[in-house]
Design an enzyme around this catalytic site. Structure first.
Site, PDB file in Angstrom:
ATOM      1  N   CYS A  16       1.854 -10.652   7.844  1.00  8.15           N
ATOM      2  CA  CYS A  16       0.986 -10.207   8.945  1.00  8.15           C
ATOM      3  C   CYS A  16      -0.422  -9.925   8.424  1.00  8.15           C
ATOM      4  O   CYS A  16      -0.627  -8.969   7.660  1.00  8.15           O
ATOM      5  CB  CYS A  16       1.588  -8.963   9.594  1.00  8.15           C
ATOM      6  N   CYS A  57      -1.990  -6.570   9.558  1.00  7.45           N
ATOM      7  CA  CYS A  57      -1.320  -5.435   8.905  1.00  7.45           C
ATOM      8  C   CYS A  57      -2.069  -5.004   7.646  1.00  7.45           C
ATOM      9  O   CYS A  57      -2.066  -3.824   7.290  1.00  7.45           O
ATOM     10  CB  CYS A  57       0.118  -5.807   8.538  1.00  7.45           C
TER      11      CYS A  57
END
Length: 199
Positions: free
Chosen positions: A117, A120
């Site tokens: 991700c 993230c």
């Protein structure tokens, strides 16, 4: 060298001016002492060198002081950046979730993330800064990687990443789940809505 002239009006003789005044020339001969050289230019030269040296030392000292000040400011900024991340955010696995989150005496902010991700990684820096700023007696921050913990993902409905969620008194705080990237000021505002005072 003088000539006699007659005044046309009265017939009185008068001395006529000479064509050129005599000049006296001064010539140096071998017996004459040589002219003394002037010492003033040397003295002035020495004075100028000394003054230049003092000016150079003064300028060098100012440059050194300015350089030291720049180094001190850079060190202070580096120290400040280091202090923001001295407390690392703890990684929590499924087996530790109950003890670290549900049984915590203080509110816990959980950051759900994944290695694949991209956003993230951005929010990871935000929660690290928040971890450094908040008092550990008022807020705990942990991270949970979603891939090794599918049961927690299913239990708390984590379907988008990144996701942050606040836990109090052994359960998730209703409405505290937030998906997507967030900056630090907005994260502080988000936590304040659920009773976590800003540092």
């Amino acid at each position: 060298n003088a000539t006699i002239a007659v005044d046309d009006a009265r017939g009185t003789p008068r001395r006529a001016e000479t064509d050129a005044a005599p000049r006296t020339l001064r010539r140096f001969v071998a017996s004459d002492p040589p002219p003394r050289p002037s010492v003033a230019p040397r003295a002035m030269s020495s004075l100028s060198c000394a003054s230049s040296a003092r000016v150079g030392v003064a300028l060098g000292s100012k440059r050194a002081i300015r350089g030291s000040a720049r180094v001190a400011r850079a060190s202070a900024r580096a120290s400040k950046r280091v202090n923001l991340t001295t407390r690392a955010v703890k990684e929590v696995a499924g087996a530790e979730f109950k003890a670290e989150v549900l049984e915590s005496d203080v509110p816990v902010l959980v950051d759900f993330w994944a290695t694949w991700c991209g956003p993230c990684k951005l929010i990871s820096k935000v929660v690290e800064k928040a971890e450094a700023e908040y008092d550990a007696a008022k807020l705990k921050i942990v991270k949970i990687e979603v891939d090794p913990n599918p049961d927690l993902v299913e239990e708390f409905g984590v379907y988008g990443l990144p996701t942050v969620m606040l836990f109090k008194d052994g359960k998730a705080v209703e409405g505290s789940k937030r998906e997507g990237a967030i900056n630090l000021p907005k994260l502080k505002d988000h936590l304040e809505k659920f009773g976590v005072a800003q540092p």
